[in-house]
Design a protein around this motif. Sequence first.
Motif, PDB file in Angstrom:
ATOM      1  N   PRO A 424       0.828  -1.216   0.000  1.00 36.74           N
ATOM      2  CA  PRO A 424       0.000   0.000   0.000  1.00 36.74           C
ATOM      3  C   PRO A 424       0.857   1.260   0.000  1.00 36.74           C
ATOM      4  CG  PRO A 424       0.056  -0.964   2.186  1.00 36.74           C
ATOM      5  CD  PRO A 424       0.800  -1.914   1.292  1.00 36.74           C
ATOM      6  N   THR A 425       0.238   2.373  -0.287  1.00 37.89           N
ATOM      7  CA  THR A 425       0.939   3.658  -0.312  1.00 37.89           C
ATOM      8  C   THR A 425       0.937   4.277   1.085  1.00 37.89           C
ATOM      9  OG1 THR A 425       0.275   4.025  -2.605  1.00 37.89           O
ATOM     10  CG2 THR A 425       0.980   5.955  -1.342  1.00 37.89           C
ATOM     11  N   ALA A 426       2.118   4.627   1.567  1.00 35.48           N
ATOM     12  CA  ALA A 426       2.243   5.213   2.901  1.00 35.48           C
ATOM     13  C   ALA A 426       1.848   6.676   2.888  1.00 35.48           C
ATOM     14  CB  ALA A 426       3.668   5.056   3.407  1.00 35.48           C
ATOM     15  N   THR A 427       1.218   7.095   3.974  1.00 35.77           N
ATOM     16  CA  THR A 427       0.856   8.510   4.137  1.00 35.77           C
ATOM     17  C   THR A 427       1.622   9.167   5.278  1.00 35.77           C
ATOM     18  OG1 THR A 427      -0.996   7.898   5.578  1.00 35.77           O
ATOM     19  CG2 THR A 427      -1.452   8.119   3.215  1.00 35.77           C
ATOM     20  N   VAL A 428       2.354   8.367   6.050  1.00 33.04           N
ATOM     21  CA  VAL A 428       3.177   8.881   7.153  1.00 33.04           C
ATOM     22  C   VAL A 428       4.557   8.255   7.037  1.00 33.04           C
ATOM     23  CG1 VAL A 428       3.478   8.995   9.662  1.00 33.04           C
ATOM     24  CG2 VAL A 428       1.178   9.173   8.674  1.00 33.04           C
ATOM     25  N   THR A 429       5.605   9.058   7.268  1.00 38.54           N
ATOM     26  CA  THR A 429       6.981   8.561   7.236  1.00 38.54           C
ATOM     27  C   THR A 429       7.657   8.834   8.568  1.00 38.54           C
ATOM     28  OG1 THR A 429       7.169   8.914   4.841  1.00 38.54           O
ATOM     29  CG2 THR A 429       9.221   8.731   6.086  1.00 38.54           C
ATOM     30  N   ARG A 430       8.355   7.832   9.078  1.00 36.70           N
ATOM     31  CA  ARG A 430       9.133   7.993  10.306  1.00 36.70           C
ATOM     32  C   ARG A 430      10.541   7.467  10.062  1.00 36.70           C
ATOM     33  NH1 ARG A 430       5.136   8.816  14.438  1.00 36.70           N
ATOM     34  NH2 ARG A 430       3.113   7.936  13.809  1.00 36.70           N
ATOM     35  N   ASN A 431      11.529   8.076  10.712  1.00 37.26           N
ATOM     36  CA  ASN A 431      12.925   7.672  10.599  1.00 37.26           C
ATOM     37  C   ASN A 431      13.413   7.166  11.947  1.00 37.26           C
ATOM     38  OD1 ASN A 431      13.168   8.607   7.836  1.00 37.26           O
ATOM     39  ND2 ASN A 431      13.208  10.696   8.665  1.00 37.26           N
ATOM     40  N   TRP A 432      14.082   6.014  11.919  1.00 29.62           N
ATOM     41  CA  TRP A 432      14.587   5.407  13.146  1.00 29.62           C
ATOM     42  C   TRP A 432      16.060   5.046  12.949  1.00 29.62           C
ATOM     43  CZ3 TRP A 432      10.993   5.613  16.919  1.00 29.62           C
ATOM     44  CH2 TRP A 432       9.634   5.593  16.564  1.00 29.62           C
ATOM     45  N   GLN A 433      16.903   5.524  13.851  1.00 27.14           N
ATOM     46  CA  GLN A 433      18.338   5.236  13.793  1.00 27.14           C
ATOM     47  C   GLN A 433      18.734   4.402  15.007  1.00 27.14           C
ATOM     48  OE1 GLN A 433      20.369   9.029  13.440  1.00 27.14           O
ATOM     49  NE2 GLN A 433      20.106   9.050  11.223  1.00 27.14           N
ATOM     50  N   PHE A 434      19.428   3.285  14.740  1.00 27.71           N
ATOM     51  CA  PHE A 434      19.852   2.347  15.773  1.00 27.71           C
ATOM     52  C   PHE A 434      21.357   2.511  15.971  1.00 27.71           C
ATOM     53  CE2 PHE A 434      16.038   0.912  13.775  1.00 27.71           C
ATOM     54  CZ  PHE A 434      15.262   0.391  14.805  1.00 27.71           C
ATOM     55  N   GLN A 435      21.747   2.883  17.194  1.00 26.29           N
ATOM     56  CA  GLN A 435      23.131   3.312  17.393  1.00 26.29           C
ATOM     57  C   GLN A 435      23.617   2.965  18.797  1.00 26.29           C
ATOM     58  OE1 GLN A 435      23.626   7.486  16.627  1.00 26.29           O
ATOM     59  NE2 GLN A 435      25.836   7.361  16.422  1.00 26.29           N
ATOM     60  N   ASN A 436      24.917   2.665  18.883  1.00 28.08           N
ATOM     61  CA  ASN A 436      25.579   2.509  20.179  1.00 28.08           C
ATOM     62  C   ASN A 436      26.141   3.862  20.578  1.00 28.08           C
ATOM     63  OD1 ASN A 436      28.006   2.062  22.001  1.00 28.08           O
ATOM     64  ND2 ASN A 436      27.197  -0.017  21.906  1.00 28.08           N
ATOM     65  N   MET A 437      25.712   4.350  21.752  1.00 29.79           N
ATOM     66  CA  MET A 437      26.173   5.652  22.231  1.00 29.79           C
ATOM     67  C   MET A 437      26.726   5.495  23.641  1.00 29.79           C
ATOM     68  SD  MET A 437      23.088   8.128  20.826  1.00 29.79           S
ATOM     69  CE  MET A 437      24.006   9.622  21.235  1.00 29.79           C
ATOM     70  N   GLY A 438      28.057   5.541  23.754  1.00 32.48           N
ATOM     71  CA  GLY A 438      28.692   5.437  25.059  1.00 32.48           C
ATOM     72  C   GLY A 438      28.452   4.117  25.750  1.00 32.48           C
ATOM     73  N   GLY A 439      28.309   3.029  24.974  1.00 38.51           N
ATOM     74  CA  GLY A 439      28.062   1.715  25.550  1.00 38.51           C
ATOM     75  C   GLY A 439      26.596   1.392  25.723  1.00 38.51           C
ATOM     76  N   VAL A 457       0.481   5.965  16.522  1.00 38.05           N
ATOM     77  CA  VAL A 457       0.059   5.509  15.194  1.00 38.05           C
ATOM     78  C   VAL A 457      -1.466   5.444  15.165  1.00 38.05           C
ATOM     79  CG1 VAL A 457       0.157   3.626  13.532  1.00 38.05           C
ATOM     80  CG2 VAL A 457       2.183   4.175  14.910  1.00 38.05           C
ATOM     81  N   LYS A 458      -2.058   6.018  14.181  1.00 35.33           N
ATOM     82  CA  LYS A 458      -3.515   5.978  14.044  1.00 35.33           C
ATOM     83  C   LYS A 458      -3.923   4.705  13.302  1.00 35.33           C
ATOM     84  CE  LYS A 458      -7.485   8.721  12.520  1.00 35.33           C
ATOM     85  NZ  LYS A 458      -8.155   8.604  13.837  1.00 35.33           N
ATOM     86  N   ARG A 459      -4.835   3.967  13.923  1.00 32.51           N
ATOM     87  CA  ARG A 459      -5.325   2.755  13.265  1.00 32.51           C
ATOM     88  C   ARG A 459      -5.922   3.087  11.900  1.00 32.51           C
ATOM     89  NH1 ARG A 459      -9.674  -0.819  16.434  1.00 32.51           N
ATOM     90  NH2 ARG A 459     -10.872   1.122  16.216  1.00 32.51           N
ATOM     91  N   GLY A 460      -5.608   2.232  10.934  1.00 37.68           N
ATOM     92  CA  GLY A 460      -6.068   2.470   9.574  1.00 37.68           C
ATOM     93  C   GLY A 460      -5.083   3.244   8.730  1.00 37.68           C
ATOM     94  N   THR A 461      -3.912   3.556   9.318  1.00 37.77           N
ATOM     95  CA  THR A 461      -2.899   4.336   8.611  1.00 37.77           C
ATOM     96  C   THR A 461      -1.810   3.424   8.057  1.00 37.77           C
ATOM     97  OG1 THR A 461      -3.268   6.217  10.079  1.00 37.77           O
ATOM     98  CG2 THR A 461      -1.207   6.195   8.852  1.00 37.77           C
ATOM     99  N   VAL A 462      -1.333   3.738   6.882  1.00 32.23           N
ATOM    100  CA  VAL A 462      -0.173   3.061   6.299  1.00 32.23           C
ATOM    101  C   VAL A 462       1.034   3.960   6.497  1.00 32.23           C
ATOM    102  CG1 VAL A 462       0.857   2.117   4.192  1.00 32.23           C
ATOM    103  CG2 VAL A 462      -1.605   1.894   4.598  1.00 32.23           C
ATOM    104  N   GLU A 463       2.105   3.397   7.088  1.00 33.31           N
ATOM    105  CA  GLU A 463       3.297   4.195   7.378  1.00 33.31           C
ATOM    106  C   GLU A 463       4.525   3.577   6.727  1.00 33.31           C
ATOM    107  OE1 GLU A 463       1.932   6.223  11.592  1.00 33.31           O
ATOM    108  OE2 GLU A 463       3.947   5.387  11.379  1.00 33.31           O
ATOM    109  N   ARG A 464       5.459   4.453   6.388  1.00 35.25           N
ATOM    110  CA  ARG A 464       6.784   4.038   5.920  1.00 35.25           C
ATOM    111  C   ARG A 464       7.779   4.342   7.022  1.00 35.25           C
ATOM    112  NH1 ARG A 464      10.046   5.318   0.310  1.00 35.25           N
ATOM    113  NH2 ARG A 464      12.165   5.182   1.153  1.00 35.25           N
ATOM    114  N   TRP A 465       8.495   3.303   7.462  1.00 40.76           N
ATOM    115  CA  TRP A 465       9.520   3.476   8.487  1.00 40.76           C
ATOM    116  C   TRP A 465      10.887   3.243   7.847  1.00 40.76           C
ATOM    117  CZ3 TRP A 465       7.692   1.042  13.796  1.00 40.76           C
ATOM    118  CH2 TRP A 465       6.510   1.690  14.184  1.00 40.76           C
ATOM    119  N   ASN A 466      11.746   4.261   7.915  1.00 41.93           N
ATOM    120  CA  ASN A 466      13.106   4.175   7.405  1.00 41.93           C
ATOM    121  C   ASN A 466      14.030   3.811   8.565  1.00 41.93           C
ATOM    122  OD1 ASN A 466      12.266   5.070   4.800  1.00 41.93           O
ATOM    123  ND2 ASN A 466      12.299   7.191   5.530  1.00 41.93           N
TER     124      ASN A 466
END
Length: 555
Positions: A424-439, A457-466
Motif C-alpha cells: 500500500p501507499t504510505a501517508t506517514v513517514t518515520r525515521n529510526w536510527q539504531f546506534q551505540n552511544m557510550g556503551g 500511530v492511528k489505526r487504519g494508517t499506512v506508514e513508511r519506516w526508514n
Amino acid sequence: MPNEVSRSKLTRRHFLKLGAAGGLIASAPYILTSKKGAMLADVLMPQANALMGPGGGTVGTSPPVTPFTVEMPLPPVKTTIPSLSPAPVTSQFQYYSQYPAQELYDVNVKEFLHSFHPSLPLNKAWGYDGMVPGPLFKGTYGKPMIVRFRNNLPVTSTGFGDPKIITHLHNAHSGSESDGFAGDFYASGTYKDHHYPHMLAGGDAREALGSMWYHDHRVDFTAANTYKGLVGTFFLFDKVDSGDETDTTAEALRLPSGDYDVPLFLADKQFDANGALIFNQNDTNGFVGDRFTVNGVIQPYFKVARRKYRLRFYNGGPSRWYGIKFSNGMSFKLIATDGNLLDSPTTLTRFVHSPSERFDIVVDFSQFPIGTQIVLQNDVAQTSGRGPSGTLGTPIQLMRFDVDRNAADPSQVPATLRPLPPIPTATVTRNWQFQNMGGAWTVNGRLFDLNRVDAVVKRGTVERWNLSSMGMWSHPIHIHLEEFRILARGDAARRAIERGRKDVVQLGSGMMGSIAPSSASVVINFRDMLGKYMMHCHNTVHEDHAMMVRFDVVP
C-alpha cells in the motif's frame, strides 16, 4: 509492579554509568560456582573471567563434545484442556466477542534439569512445561485460543535470568494485552492469560501467518531468560497451508506435513570448564557461544526418510547469525520467510539467518540412497555481538541428517503458494536510527522507557519506516503487531528473499562486504488492534540494554 519497573530501569542505567566510568562491573564475583559433575550448573559469568573476542563476546572455552551423539528431539504437540480454573476474564481481550476461545491451554513455566549433551553435566534450565524448547503449539484459523502461562519459577533465583516473566507470541496478530509487552511481567506464583484470536489482519486471507514462536520478553532480561530456555515453537494453519499433505480440497497446497514438518530451533551456548552453562550479562555488545544446539541439544543427528520434508528454521539468538547450507551443496525450495508463505517457491543453496527470523524450506531427500549422511552447516564467521565478520573457510557443523528408510510421499510443492497483497501507499513517514552511544543501545538517541510513547500511530494508517544502523554494527530489527513489506534493496538474490511479508529486517554494519545493507525502508499497514507495542533489535542483548521503542496504536 511500578516499583519493580523503576528498580529495573535504575539498575540498567546504573550499569551503563558504571561501564562508562571504567568497567567496574567487570570485577563482579560469580553468583554461583559450578563443580565438576554438578547437577545445578548455572553461572553468571563476570566479564573479567571470560575469554573475549574482538569487540566483546566470549570465545572458545567450552569443553569438547562429540558431535552427532544425540538424536534430535522433537517437541511434543501441546494438547487442549476442557477448562481453566479460575475462568479467564475475557472482558480484557480485544475482539473477544467476535473471536471467543474454542481452545484452552495451560502452560507450566518451571525450572528443571536439562541435558545439552551426554558429556556435560545436567544444567538448570527454565522451560515452558519444563522442556527446551517448549511444546509445539498447532493452531488453526477459525479456532481462537486462550493460553494460560503459569509462572512456577523459583521466587528467588541464582545465576542469570529473572523469574518475573511475560510471554510474547512472536509474529502474532494479537491485542496488546496479549502481545507480551516488556513491562507487563508478573511474579512467580501467578499467571497471565493470553488470547490468540487467529485473526487475519484486515480480514485478508493473504495475510495468514504460519511459523511463529513464543518466548519471554521481560524488560532488561529477555536475553538471559530466553537463553535459559524460555522459548517454544508455534505452527498456525489455514485452508491453504492446512497441515495435511493428503488434503484433497481445492485450496490446500499439500506441503509436507505431520512427521515430515519439522521445527529446527537453533541456539548457540557457552559452558565453563566444568560444563556449566554460562552467560555474560555484563557484556552489552552481545553474546555468542561456541557450542551449537538444535532443539535443545548440541549437534544432534536426525533420521530422515527418502522423501520431502518441510524444515522450519528458528534462530533463538541471543546474538548469533547463521549462513545455512548443506554439506553436499544441495538445493532446496524456500517457501516462507518469517512464517509467511511466499507467492512462489525460490530455489536456494544457502540463506543468511539473523536472530528471531524464520525460514521454511522444503528439502527432498528422495534423491539420496539409504545410508547417506548430510550435515547442516553454518558458514558465517562471528566472534562478537557486533555481528558477522565474514565467511568461514571451514563451516561449523550444526546437525546431521541420516537417510535411513523409504517412505511414501503424497506431498507437493506447488508453483504457486499464497498470493502477496500489493504494497500500500504510505501517508506517514518515520525515521529510526539504531546506534551505540557510550556503551548504551539507543534508537534515535534515546534509551527505552516503558512509559514513554515514541510514536502514536492511528489505526487504519499506512506508514513508511526508514530504519538505519549507525556505527558499524549489525541489527535484526523486529516490529510487533503487523507484518511489513521491505522496499526493494540490495541485489536480485536479496530482493527475492525479502519480497514477502516480514516481521524482522536485517540491518548490516555498513562495512565493505557487510552481511546486509545498513538501512531499509519498510511499509506497515496498521489495522485492527489498539494499544502499546514495541519495535526493537532482536539481538536480545542490545534489546535488554535499551535498543527498543514503544509505539501506541490509537483509534
